[in-house]
Design an enzyme around this catalytic site. Structure first.
Site, PDB file in Angstrom:
ATOM      1  CB  SER A 104      31.023  41.181  37.541  1.00  0.00           C
ATOM      2  OG  SER A 104      32.136  41.596  38.282  1.00  0.00           O
TER       3      SER A 104
HETATM    4  N1  SAM Z   1      35.088  38.359  40.767  1.00  0.00           N
HETATM    5  C1  SAM Z   1      34.108  38.698  41.762  1.00  0.00           C
HETATM    6  C2  SAM Z   1      32.909  37.818  41.737  1.00  0.00           C
HETATM    7  O1  SAM Z   1      32.814  36.933  40.874  1.00  0.00           O
HETATM    8  O2  SAM Z   1      32.051  38.001  42.616  1.00  0.00           O
HETATM    9  C3  SAM Z   1      33.729  40.149  41.713  1.00  0.00           C
HETATM   10  C4  SAM Z   1      34.824  40.998  42.205  1.00  0.00           C
HETATM   11  S1  SAM Z   1      34.363  42.577  42.848  1.00  0.00           S
HETATM   12  C5  SAM Z   1      33.817  43.412  41.437  1.00  0.00           C
HETATM   13  C6  SAM Z   1      36.034  43.180  43.164  1.00  0.00           C
HETATM   14  C7  SAM Z   1      36.687  42.510  44.339  1.00  0.00           C
HETATM   15  O3  SAM Z   1      38.072  42.854  44.340  1.00  0.00           O
HETATM   16  C8  SAM Z   1      36.128  42.960  45.682  1.00  0.00           C
HETATM   17  O4  SAM Z   1      35.684  41.864  46.419  1.00  0.00           O
HETATM   18  C9  SAM Z   1      37.322  43.647  46.337  1.00  0.00           C
HETATM   19  O5  SAM Z   1      37.347  43.522  47.744  1.00  0.00           O
HETATM   20  C10 SAM Z   1      38.482  42.942  45.679  1.00  0.00           C
HETATM   21  N2  SAM Z   1      39.753  43.681  45.723  1.00  0.00           N
HETATM   22  C11 SAM Z   1      39.988  45.008  45.580  1.00  0.00           C
HETATM   23  N3  SAM Z   1      41.296  45.282  45.673  1.00  0.00           N
HETATM   24  C12 SAM Z   1      41.919  44.088  45.885  1.00  0.00           C
HETATM   25  C13 SAM Z   1      43.286  43.715  46.067  1.00  0.00           C
HETATM   26  N4  SAM Z   1      44.263  44.623  46.057  1.00  0.00           N
HETATM   27  N5  SAM Z   1      43.571  42.418  46.272  1.00  0.00           N
HETATM   28  C14 SAM Z   1      42.572  41.478  46.303  1.00  0.00           C
HETATM   29  N6  SAM Z   1      41.259  41.778  46.143  1.00  0.00           N
HETATM   30  C15 SAM Z   1      40.937  43.062  45.924  1.00  0.00           C
END
Ligand code: SAM
Length: 208
Positions: free
Chosen positions: A60
């Protein structure tokens, strides 16, 4: 390459954009964001934009990381859950402020990479779990703070149950095109704090 100058500039810019919590700014002044992005993106790691990471996911933009962290009002005693580890950057920022952080990622390669990098950088208070955390991670509940970092159709009741009675939940809530940052307060009220765009939350309580 030394990125200290870029990091300081990013923090100055975040302050100019309205981030007021000096503890959040100090945490972001410490975490080496360039290590969490793809090697070819290191030069642009401190610009205020999201960047692609493997598995079609994103790290992000700094302002959104700062804003969500500010909204969480993290204290040094807090036990936290992050849903969506991605690169591990947000988890590192939280680890600078909280007692410990449990962060869950559904893509195993991302979880493995973030786990290795956070260990290499000395973040002993972060545990990375691989799996679906759309309905939280009950083994380590209750959490003082819960942060969802993927676009969510709503705040799942399971997350509410895993949050401490005086805890806060922050999540981007909306449809897959646009969301608002939502804070769920201990009395059940939900307040909205600006429009954002995240990759979708998948899994049991996510988007199909
Ligand atoms: N917080 C992260 C960072 O600092 O890089 C950015 C997160 S990214 C915008 C969203 C993440 O949520 C992705 O890596 C995605 O694979 C994960 N995600 C989506 N659905 C999920 C779930 N049900 N459980 C765990 N992770 C999930």
């Amino acid at each position: 390459m030394d990125f200290r100058f870029d990091r300081d500039l990013m923090v100055q810019e975040l302050r100019r954009m309205g981030i007021r919590d000096e503890r959040v700014l100090a945490a972001m002044a410490k975490v080496p964001r360039e290590r969490f992005v793809r090697e070819e993106d290191q030069d642009v790691a401190y610009g205020d934009h999201a960047l692609g990471i493997p598995e079609g996911q994103t790290i992000s933009q700094p302002f959104v990381v700062a804003r969500m962290t500010e909204l969480l009002q993290v204290e040094p005693t807090h036990h936290m859950l992050e849903v969506g580890t991605g690169s591990g950057y947000q988890a590192a920022v939280l680890a600078e402020l909280a007692r410990d952080v449990v962060t869950v990622e559904r893509h195993l390669p991302l979880a493995d990479r973030a786990s290795a990098l956070l260990a290499e950088l000395g973040y002993e208070n972060v545990r990375v779990i691989a799996g679906d955390a759309s309905i939280g991670y009950p083994p380590e509940a209750p959490y003082d703070r819960i942060l969802v970092t993927a676009a969510s159709p709503g705040i799942a009741p399971e997350l509410v149950r895993q949050c401490a009675p005086d805890g806060l939940i922050v999540a981007p809530v909306g449809d897959q095109e646009m969301q608002h940052l939502v804070v769920r307060h201990p009395d059940g009220r939900e307040t909205r704090h600006g429009a954002v765009k995240f990759v979708p939350l998948r899994g049991r309580a996510g988007f199909r």
